[in-house]
Write a protein that holds these residues in place. Sequence first.
Motif, PDB file in Angstrom:
ATOM      1  N   MET A 198       3.992  13.007 -34.875  1.00  0.00           N
ATOM      2  CA  MET A 198       2.857  13.770 -35.383  1.00  0.00           C
ATOM      3  C   MET A 198       1.765  13.838 -34.327  1.00  0.00           C
ATOM      4  O   MET A 198       1.503  12.867 -33.635  1.00  0.00           O
ATOM      5  CB  MET A 198       2.386  13.034 -36.635  1.00  0.00           C
ATOM      6  N   ALA A 200      -2.172  14.621 -34.552  1.00  0.00           N
ATOM      7  CA  ALA A 200      -3.113  14.787 -35.652  1.00  0.00           C
ATOM      8  C   ALA A 200      -4.513  14.385 -35.263  1.00  0.00           C
ATOM      9  O   ALA A 200      -4.711  13.533 -34.412  1.00  0.00           O
ATOM     10  CB  ALA A 200      -2.667  13.949 -36.847  1.00  0.00           C
TER      11      ALA A 200
ATOM     12  N   SER B  97      -7.198  16.506 -23.583  1.00  0.00           N
ATOM     13  CA  SER B  97      -5.852  16.999 -23.290  1.00  0.00           C
ATOM     14  C   SER B  97      -5.242  16.264 -22.089  1.00  0.00           C
ATOM     15  O   SER B  97      -4.038  16.033 -22.039  1.00  0.00           O
ATOM     16  CB  SER B  97      -5.838  18.519 -23.110  1.00  0.00           C
ATOM     17  N   GLN B 100      -4.003  13.024 -23.548  1.00  0.00           N
ATOM     18  CA  GLN B 100      -2.737  13.192 -24.288  1.00  0.00           C
ATOM     19  C   GLN B 100      -1.551  13.061 -23.349  1.00  0.00           C
ATOM     20  O   GLN B 100      -0.573  12.383 -23.643  1.00  0.00           O
ATOM     21  CB  GLN B 100      -2.680  14.570 -24.956  1.00  0.00           C
ATOM     22  N   GLN B 101      -1.661  13.746 -22.212  1.00  0.00           N
ATOM     23  CA  GLN B 101      -0.592  13.693 -21.223  1.00  0.00           C
ATOM     24  C   GLN B 101      -0.406  12.259 -20.720  1.00  0.00           C
ATOM     25  O   GLN B 101       0.714  11.742 -20.648  1.00  0.00           O
ATOM     26  CB  GLN B 101      -0.953  14.626 -20.059  1.00  0.00           C
ATOM     27  N   ARG B 104       1.245  10.020 -23.341  1.00  0.00           N
ATOM     28  CA  ARG B 104       2.689  10.269 -23.425  1.00  0.00           C
ATOM     29  C   ARG B 104       3.426   9.626 -22.263  1.00  0.00           C
ATOM     30  O   ARG B 104       4.567   9.197 -22.391  1.00  0.00           O
ATOM     31  CB  ARG B 104       2.978  11.773 -23.421  1.00  0.00           C
ATOM     32  N   GLU B 197      -7.815  11.563 -32.070  1.00  0.00           N
ATOM     33  CA  GLU B 197      -6.507  12.185 -32.234  1.00  0.00           C
ATOM     34  C   GLU B 197      -5.442  11.106 -32.126  1.00  0.00           C
ATOM     35  O   GLU B 197      -5.657  10.067 -31.534  1.00  0.00           O
ATOM     36  CB  GLU B 197      -6.289  13.276 -31.197  1.00  0.00           C
ATOM     37  N   MET B 198      -4.290  11.400 -32.703  1.00  0.00           N
ATOM     38  CA  MET B 198      -3.262  10.372 -32.825  1.00  0.00           C
ATOM     39  C   MET B 198      -1.917  10.920 -32.416  1.00  0.00           C
ATOM     40  O   MET B 198      -1.582  12.052 -32.729  1.00  0.00           O
ATOM     41  CB  MET B 198      -3.281   9.940 -34.297  1.00  0.00           C
ATOM     42  N   LEU B 199      -1.174  10.130 -31.673  1.00  0.00           N
ATOM     43  CA  LEU B 199       0.242  10.388 -31.455  1.00  0.00           C
ATOM     44  C   LEU B 199       0.975   9.331 -32.256  1.00  0.00           C
ATOM     45  O   LEU B 199       0.755   8.133 -32.040  1.00  0.00           O
ATOM     46  CB  LEU B 199       0.619  10.246 -29.978  1.00  0.00           C
ATOM     47  N   ASP B 206       1.696   5.513 -31.762  1.00  0.00           N
ATOM     48  CA  ASP B 206       1.985   5.381 -30.331  1.00  0.00           C
ATOM     49  C   ASP B 206       0.705   5.270 -29.526  1.00  0.00           C
ATOM     50  O   ASP B 206       0.636   4.540 -28.549  1.00  0.00           O
ATOM     51  CB  ASP B 206       2.778   6.590 -29.826  1.00  0.00           C
ATOM     52  N   LEU B 208      -3.853   6.224 -29.786  1.00  0.00           N
ATOM     53  CA  LEU B 208      -4.998   6.936 -30.345  1.00  0.00           C
ATOM     54  C   LEU B 208      -5.867   7.389 -29.190  1.00  0.00           C
ATOM     55  O   LEU B 208      -6.062   6.654 -28.215  1.00  0.00           O
ATOM     56  CB  LEU B 208      -5.810   6.005 -31.246  1.00  0.00           C
TER      57      LEU B 208
END
Lengths: 328, 328
Positions: A198, A200, B97, B100-101, B104, B197-199, B206, B208
Amino acid sequence: MSLSMKDKIIQRFLLARGEPISGQQLADELGISRTAIWKHLQTLQDEGYEFITIKKKGYRLVSVPDRVDAARISSYLNTKRFGHTIHYFEEVDSTQSIAQQLARDGAKDGTIVIAEEQTGGKGRMQRPWYSAKGKGIWMTVIIRPNILPHQAPQLTLVAAVSLVSAMKTLYKNFIPEIKWPNDILINGKKCAGILTEMLAEMDRVDGLLIGIGINANHELDDFPEDIQSIATSIAIEEKQKVDRAQLVAEILKYLEHYTDEYVANGFAAIKRLWVEHSCTIGKRIKATTIRETVEGEAIGITDEGVLEILLDDGQIKKVYSADIEIQN
Amino acid sequence: MSLSMKDKIIQRFLLARGEPISGQQLADELGISRTAIWKHLQTLQDEGYEFITIKKKGYRLVSVPDRVDAARISSYLNTKRFGHTIHYFEEVDSTQSIAQQLARDGAKDGTIVIAEEQTGGKGRMQRPWYSAKGKGIWMTVIIRPNILPHQAPQLTLVAAVSLVSAMKTLYKNFIPEIKWPNDILINGKKCAGILTEMLAEMDRVDGLLIGIGINANHELDDFPEDIQSIATSIAIEEKQKVDRAQLVAEILKYLEHYTDEYVANGFAAIKRLWVEHSCTIGKRIKATTIRETVEGEAIGITDEGVLEILLDDGQIKKVYSADIEIQN
């Protein structure tokens, strides 16, 4: 749906189901020259499609490569949105990580990423997922339902119900079952898994990545030795090779249907279907979590997808994440 | 913490707090030649640092550029993990953003992304967030606590409490307040916002991404005209320019402390602090959600960060996501 000219040609042949099509007819339908048609057919032959020429009738498609590409999936597709954008790869690290990138870049609801082979496929808890080349369905569906983050686990259950429904529609020699939280078993052996991730904000789901791994055409010795006793494939259980593209299209049909049903009418109907196909509920189980191992009877799931276990002392234990062993 | 040689040199000068350091001493400490030291000082001067040479004593740092780079933040940093990896940019689309990368790709707990300017900063619900060059703190902190997805909203509250605590430690001329769900107000005007935001998998977070935007050194006419009546900055309220790097370090200290406290002892203490600093609870409010507008008294938040409103008919309404207007 946006297909390349080459994909349009092959889709046209697939829809003809073995009937010949003349070069002139194709050229007229697609608005390109006969020479262009002929060049595309050459390329398709290089990719493994086989055509024969029938005098005065045209070309007949006699053999298709065993692939899950956009043209093959589209030829079976019967959906409003799901699968209308298909990202196909021969080989990827994992479809899930490509889908994450696409989701961040605004991919539409129902976009799929599918590959013949994954070199770094993952299951739950970052466990490696074995994804043999050309044997299975290794796919991620990006969905963007208007739900809150705490509802997201319900979509894993929607996906499980969709997988089971698609299998029951297409295959007759076995009955697939759902093992909490996200495995599909046939005759007690693992045939497929679902990994939902997800993206989110705290009050809004940006996107869900429904990762689906299915052992489709594996024979027993396609599996690593250490999992041969616990893994199976549809082909092994159905005793027949599977048309993977057809199965993908069938899954997308149910996934779209049940997701829409869920968003419109809530979780109750999905939950009922899930419990109906579950091999966990009503059984005595052993659940191993990070902290402890508990035994008892699995009596149900909550609206958050949490497993409820009735312990021997009468307490009800809620389990969010665990490995489950079914004991009877 | 991994700093470049140039960053190490500037950090050494920052820690000297205006005292001169001889070239020979620097060369010995850092294990490089005096010529190399001299070259680095040249580069630093090009970047806006100013040194004067004091006979027989060495170099004295007299002016630093107004930046929030790794060297400046590190010179104030007093944490176990948070801020030990700093990704600094002059300009980015959005720190979120990039984070986020990085998340991951396995970035460590406490990694930060910070920029002088964001060209595509976003607030909640994808709303644009105005991020003026060099005036504010535009930062994302990647954290990886061992929690379940439904607990994630609690970390937004941890972040709000950390921001308020850092401001109260450093500034004396105002009292910051928290407006549900994620704004920091000073004298009723917005000074900062948090976007979490959360993965996540269904049973495991995974990572925050705690996005923090703070109006630090804005003067009133640095804001677009249409928000001048509702926005403010720390400098405006404190009546003094802010050392942004110092504020970043102070926020990281509290964020690490309260995150660890939360993971070790649960949500109760954080919730108490949040309510203590809230300007929402106990007030009559109007809440506008996607579906409706409701009015009543905000009486509390649940453990899921959900706002509870006592309606005039005695019902208690739970609000997951809304814009709030405080009416008294």
